[in-house]
Each structure stands twice: as C-alpha cells, then as structure tokens.
Scaffold this motif. Structure first.
Motif, mmCIF file in Angstrom:
data_model
loop_
_atom_site.group_PDB
_atom_site.id
_atom_site.type_symbol
_atom_site.label_atom_id
_atom_site.label_comp_id
_atom_site.label_asym_id
_atom_site.label_seq_id
_atom_site.Cartn_x
_atom_site.Cartn_y
_atom_site.Cartn_z
ATOM 1 N N ARG A 1 15.338 -44.737 18.725
ATOM 2 C CA ARG A 1 15.978 -43.869 17.869
ATOM 3 C C ARG A 1 18.290 -43.992 17.748
ATOM 4 N N ARG B 1 19.057 -45.582 13.959
ATOM 5 C CA ARG B 1 20.124 -45.370 12.779
ATOM 6 C C ARG B 1 21.571 -45.868 13.017
ATOM 7 N N ARG C 1 18.849 -37.704 18.630
ATOM 8 C CA ARG C 1 17.759 -36.544 18.557
ATOM 9 C C ARG C 1 16.766 -37.074 17.577
ATOM 10 N N THR C 2 15.570 -36.157 17.921
ATOM 11 C CA THR C 2 14.140 -36.086 16.862
ATOM 12 C C THR C 2 15.227 -34.942 15.524
ATOM 13 N N ASP C 3 13.981 -35.158 14.698
ATOM 14 C CA ASP C 3 14.680 -34.210 13.599
ATOM 15 C C ASP C 3 14.237 -33.193 14.056
ATOM 16 N N GLU C 4 13.477 -32.553 14.719
ATOM 17 C CA GLU C 4 13.324 -31.417 15.051
ATOM 18 C C GLU C 4 14.058 -31.123 16.255
ATOM 19 N N GLY D 1 18.220 -33.434 14.648
ATOM 20 C CA GLY D 1 19.157 -34.909 14.045
ATOM 21 C C GLY D 1 20.443 -35.211 14.596
ATOM 22 N N ASP E 1 24.333 -34.780 13.369
ATOM 23 C CA ASP E 1 25.563 -34.061 12.318
ATOM 24 C C ASP E 1 26.240 -34.679 11.588
ATOM 25 N N GLU E 2 26.318 -34.418 10.275
ATOM 26 C CA GLU E 2 27.408 -34.867 8.833
ATOM 27 C C GLU E 2 28.294 -35.282 9.949
#
Length: 330
Positions: free
Chosen positions: A21, A25, A135-138, A141, A143-144
């Motif tokens: 993942r 990303r 991390r999964t979205d659950e 996810g 952090d911006e």
C-alpha cells in the motif's frame, strides 16, 4: 522524478500488505519506488539477521536513491552501529540521498552525526513508510500534513515548520544545529562512540509507550550528563500511548517536564512540536543549522532552502510563515 527506496533496517514487517500500500501511494505522489530485496526478510523480531540488515543498509547507500525511506522502526539499529560503514552513508548523502524515518532510525541518524562531519540536509526525522503511508482507509489512511510535509521536504522546498507552544517563551530566538529524535533510543546511546557531541544545538525529543516518570528519568539522565545544559533549547514532541498508574496521584507529563526545567534553569524547554508516534508529523532536517523563533505562543523552526541562502528572521512578522512552506499542525 525522485527515486525512492523502501528498506527495513530494524524490526520485522509482520505483513506485506502495508508495504505494498505504501509503495503504491508513494508512486501516486510522483516517486519512482523500489522495494529493497530484503525488505520482508524475517529473523526472530528482526527484518533478517544482523548481516542481512547491514548489507541492505550498505546496498541502499551504494545505490544512492533520492530518498531512502525506512518501512518501520521497532528495534535493531543499535545492533548494527559498530559495523556500519559511515563513509558509505555519507557518500550517498553527498550524491543527494535523503535518509528518512523516526523511532529506531534515531540511532542511524545520530550515529552519522557522531561519526562524520555531516551537517546539512541528508537526514530527515519524518514518516515511516508502513506506519504513515501503509494504513488502510479504515485505519485512518494517510495524514495530510504528514504527506504534504514529506513531499515538500523531499523536493527541497520545506523551509520551516510552525506550531503552538505554551506561554512564557515570547521573544525567544535561538540558532543552532537541530538534532535529536526518540528519547529512549537517544538515551541508550549516551556514553557510546555513536552519541554526537553537539554543543549549542536545538534538541528535539519524542517517545511512545513511556510513562511520564520514565520520560523524566531519561531527561534527568541527559541533564545529569550535561547534555541538556549544553543546548540552546529543547523542543518536545508527542509522548504518546502511555497508561496512567494508580500510583501517579495527579503526577502527569507536565509535572515531569517541570521537574526537568527546575534542574536546568535558563534552558528553554518548549512543548507542542507535532512530531512523534502520532499520525500528524512534520519533517525535520537532523543536523541542519536552524533558527527557533517564538512570537506569543507561535513557535517557528526555520532552516531555509539552502544554508548558502539563509537569511535571518529577526523581525519575523505575523505572516512570516507563509513565505516559508511552513506547516502548522495544531
């Protein structure tokens, strides 16, 4: 496009999904991602035995990607410190590699400061691939602030970070070498040849799963060893995930910090830095010269784009932060 290598120098990666993942990303963010051959190696709680992890570290250094991002921390760097070829790591930095991570990676970054004369932009206290990009979205996810800070730092555009600190430091302006990281790892290196002897620096610290009394004990060890008093300032990040004890009787992290302040009169010890084992974390150039400026309760750590073009911010105005890609994370 920046080349980015993911490698695992310390603790084992229990699962491969977070790594995949993270790689995906990071590719979407514009990095050319490569995963080191032994990133998923396993030996006890480590990502391969010591020889495997040491070889991976040297392999990444020799390849000199734009970014060398650790997949996770854990424990394991300490085992390698006596065997690392520091000149190989330094050579990668001279070729433009930025080594990024936090937690156990503190040992690698401090070791490099201790063994070489590197004082620049090759070491970044910042995210770890799986924790921050895997991390999964659950699970929350990405952090911006963490992502934006990382991308800007890796492009050489991040020049400052801002945060809100407690009252009492208005007008502070100190300049020194930024160093530090995980308090527990840093304390464990004290008295070894791998501990950098930095005087007049700005020391930043964070930790996880350490009760305030343990944080106090480690800080007092640094004070009693003369390390804290030799600095211009200490900046504390997040001390997260500890559990209260029935024996605390009102004793909190704040009390631990006050106890240390009382023993280091005249040393500014600031809190509030958005850094540590928490989703929102800024990137900090370990070993770079920087200015710490406080106006009211707004603190700014400024290092500028390039030491050659550094200009002082004596009269740092209200909007000062906007000229520097500065990230406030309250």
């Amino acid at each position: 496009m920046s080349s980015l290598t993911l490698f695992t120098p310390a603790g084992v990666l229990a699962k491969s999904q977070p790594l995949k993942r993270a790689a995906k990303r990071l590719s979407q963010l514009g990095f050319e991602v490569e995963i080191d051959a032994d990133a998923l190696a396993k030996h006890q709680r480590f990502a391969g035995d010591d020889a495997t992890r040491l070889a991976a570290l040297h392999r990444v250094a020799d390849a000199a990607p734009s970014v060398a991002l650790a997949t996770r921390g854990g424990y394991g760097m300490t085992r390698l410190l006596d065997q690392i070829d520091w000149t190989r790591l330094l050579r990668s930095i001279e070729q433009g590699t930025r080594w990024v991570g936090h937690s156990d990676l503190t040992a690698l970054q401090l070791g490099l400061l201790a063994h070489t004369k590197h004082r620049g932009f090759g070491l970044w206290a910042g995210p770890l691939a799986c924790d921050d990009f895997g991390r999964t979205d659950e699970e929350g996810g990405v952090d911006e602030v963490t992502q934006d800070c990382f991308v800007e730092a890796m492009q050489g555009l991040l020049e400052a970070v801002g945060f809100r600190t407690e009252a009492g430091f208005d007008g502070l302006h100190e300049r020194g070498t930024l160093w530090g990281g995980n308090l527990c790892v840093l304390s464990s290196m004290l008295g070894t040849p791998h501990f950098p002897k930095i005087k007049g620096g700005i020391l930043f610290l964070e930790d996880v799963n350490e009760h305030p009394y343990r944080v106090e004990r480690m800080l007092l060890q640094l004070a009693q060893a003369g390390v804290l008093q030799a600095q211009k300032a200490v900046v504390l990040g997040e001390f997260s995930a500890w559990k209260k004890s029935p024996l605390d009787r009102g004793y909190k992290l704040k009390d631990a910090i006050e106890a240390v302040r009382a023993r280091c009169p005249g040393l500014p010890i600031l809190t509030g830095l958005p850094f540590g084992h928490v989703p929102t974390k800024v990137c900090l150039p370990v070993g770079a010269k920087m200015d710490l400026v406080v106006q009211g309760r707004e603190a700014l750590m400024i290092w500028g784009p390039d030491p050659a073009h550094h200009h002082h911010h004596e009269d740092c105005g209200e909007d000062c932060g906007h000229d520097h890609h500065d990230h406030h994370a309250h």
